[in-house]
Scaffold this active site. Sequence first.
Site, PDB file in Angstrom:
ATOM      1  N   ASP A  17       0.842  -1.193   0.000  1.00 24.62           N
ATOM      2  CA  ASP A  17       0.000   0.000   0.000  1.00 24.62           C
ATOM      3  C   ASP A  17       0.880   1.246   0.000  1.00 24.62           C
ATOM      4  OD1 ASP A  17      -2.228  -1.573   0.087  1.00 24.62           O
ATOM      5  OD2 ASP A  17      -2.791  -1.078   2.150  1.00 24.62           O
ATOM      6  N   GLY A  43      -3.333  -5.235   0.978  1.00 22.26           N
ATOM      7  CA  GLY A  43      -4.036  -6.251   0.188  1.00 22.26           C
ATOM      8  C   GLY A  43      -5.110  -6.876   1.059  1.00 22.26           C
ATOM      9  N   GLY A  45      -6.512  -9.755   1.125  1.00 24.18           N
ATOM     10  CA  GLY A  45      -6.197 -11.085   1.618  1.00 24.18           C
ATOM     11  C   GLY A  45      -5.208 -11.050   2.769  1.00 24.18           C
ATOM     12  N   ALA A  46      -4.087 -10.361   2.565  1.00 23.29           N
ATOM     13  CA  ALA A  46      -3.067 -10.274   3.603  1.00 23.29           C
ATOM     14  C   ALA A  46      -3.607  -9.587   4.848  1.00 23.29           C
ATOM     15  CB  ALA A  46      -1.845  -9.532   3.064  1.00 23.29           C
ATOM     16  N   GLU A 139     -10.090  -9.644  -5.011  1.00 23.46           N
ATOM     17  CA  GLU A 139      -8.943  -8.924  -5.572  1.00 23.46           C
ATOM     18  C   GLU A 139      -8.010  -9.861  -6.315  1.00 23.46           C
ATOM     19  OE1 GLU A 139      -8.354  -4.899  -2.867  1.00 23.46           O
ATOM     20  OE2 GLU A 139      -7.068  -6.615  -2.437  1.00 23.46           O
ATOM     21  N   THR A 199     -22.266  -4.871   6.345  1.00 24.72           N
ATOM     22  CA  THR A 199     -21.822  -3.796   7.238  1.00 24.72           C
ATOM     23  C   THR A 199     -22.396  -2.466   6.771  1.00 24.72           C
ATOM     24  OG1 THR A 199     -19.787  -3.443   5.951  1.00 24.72           O
ATOM     25  CG2 THR A 199     -19.677  -5.022   7.772  1.00 24.72           C
ATOM     26  N   GLY A 201     -21.241   0.661   8.267  1.00 24.82           N
ATOM     27  CA  GLY A 201     -20.420   1.721   8.852  1.00 24.82           C
ATOM     28  C   GLY A 201     -20.876   2.058  10.263  1.00 24.82           C
ATOM     29  N   ASP A 232     -11.570  -5.499   6.531  1.00 27.14           N
ATOM     30  CA  ASP A 232     -10.835  -6.759   6.543  1.00 27.14           C
ATOM     31  C   ASP A 232     -10.741  -7.325   7.958  1.00 27.14           C
ATOM     32  OD1 ASP A 232     -10.374  -6.627   3.774  1.00 27.14           O
ATOM     33  OD2 ASP A 232      -8.652  -5.306   4.081  1.00 27.14           O
ATOM     34  N   ASN A 256     -17.998  -5.983  14.979  1.00 30.94           N
ATOM     35  CA  ASN A 256     -18.126  -4.517  15.018  1.00 30.94           C
ATOM     36  C   ASN A 256     -17.094  -3.905  15.954  1.00 30.94           C
ATOM     37  OD1 ASN A 256     -20.326  -4.644  13.311  1.00 30.94           O
ATOM     38  ND2 ASN A 256     -21.859  -4.290  14.892  1.00 30.94           N
TER      39      ASN A 256
END
Length: 286
Positions: A17, A43, A45-46, A139, A199, A201, A232, A256
């Site tokens: 990122d 990412g 997944g990570a 992704e 979700t 927010g 994530d 949450n």
Amino acid sequence: MSTQLPAVTVVGSINLDIIATTDRLPTAGETIGGGVLQQQPGGKGANQAVAAARLGGSARMVGAVGDDAQGRLMLESLSAAGVDTTDVAVLDDDATGTALIVVDRDGENQIVVCPGANSGFSLEGVSFAPDETVLCQLEVGLPVVLEAGRKSAGFFVLNAAPAMDLPAELLERCDLVIVNESEYALIPALAEAKLVAVTYGKDGSAMFEHGRKAAEAPAAAVTVANTIGAGDAFCAALVLALRAGLAHATALGVANAVGADAVGDPSSQPALTPLAHYVGLATSSL
């Protein structure tokens, strides 16, 4: 709740990122100065694998990086978080995936993903145990996700992000789909899915069984630093909580609480505490 958290295998993306933080997001064609630049592991997944490990689960990552400095950094970061990287392929012909991210002072973001090695790996030679929980996102190539669904004999979870049309076979194989409210609206077929967590927010989250709301939980009020890794972290926490035997409403409350912790952390892979801590927070607020 079981004291032994389940093993989670994440099949998904691994990115570097590159994040620019500014007062506000630019409009089309606009240049904004005064940004602050940072680079960090990411990412979807990570992020989910790291969150699962930090919450106390046994996490394995299946994905790919390039044979470059960024790929080595991503592998070191995953291992340092306690994630098993045995099944992360190192590809000679692809660069490590990169996400270009702009974040404003309120934590809102714009993201462009350059998939690189994420679009070049397969599940050849990868197997899943009969009781293993497998968590995927979108992704990576849809064929890889579908193959993971076919190979998985345990609890198969799809975080359907970014939103796209999904093959009927994939949805049928999902024991759980996790999306935000925008993705839920963009994928009409989810209304027929067995179990979907959505979700909202600051408005919390809900669970739907075949389109009928079966449970919901409120969100905690928090100061937002960065929303990149929050979804994530929510995914990892919800999967662990459900697989540990918690009821739907309680599991949503736990997830949450984890998501609220994550948005207060500027990292895409926030520091988290073991899941039992968040179980305590969620049950005390019921």
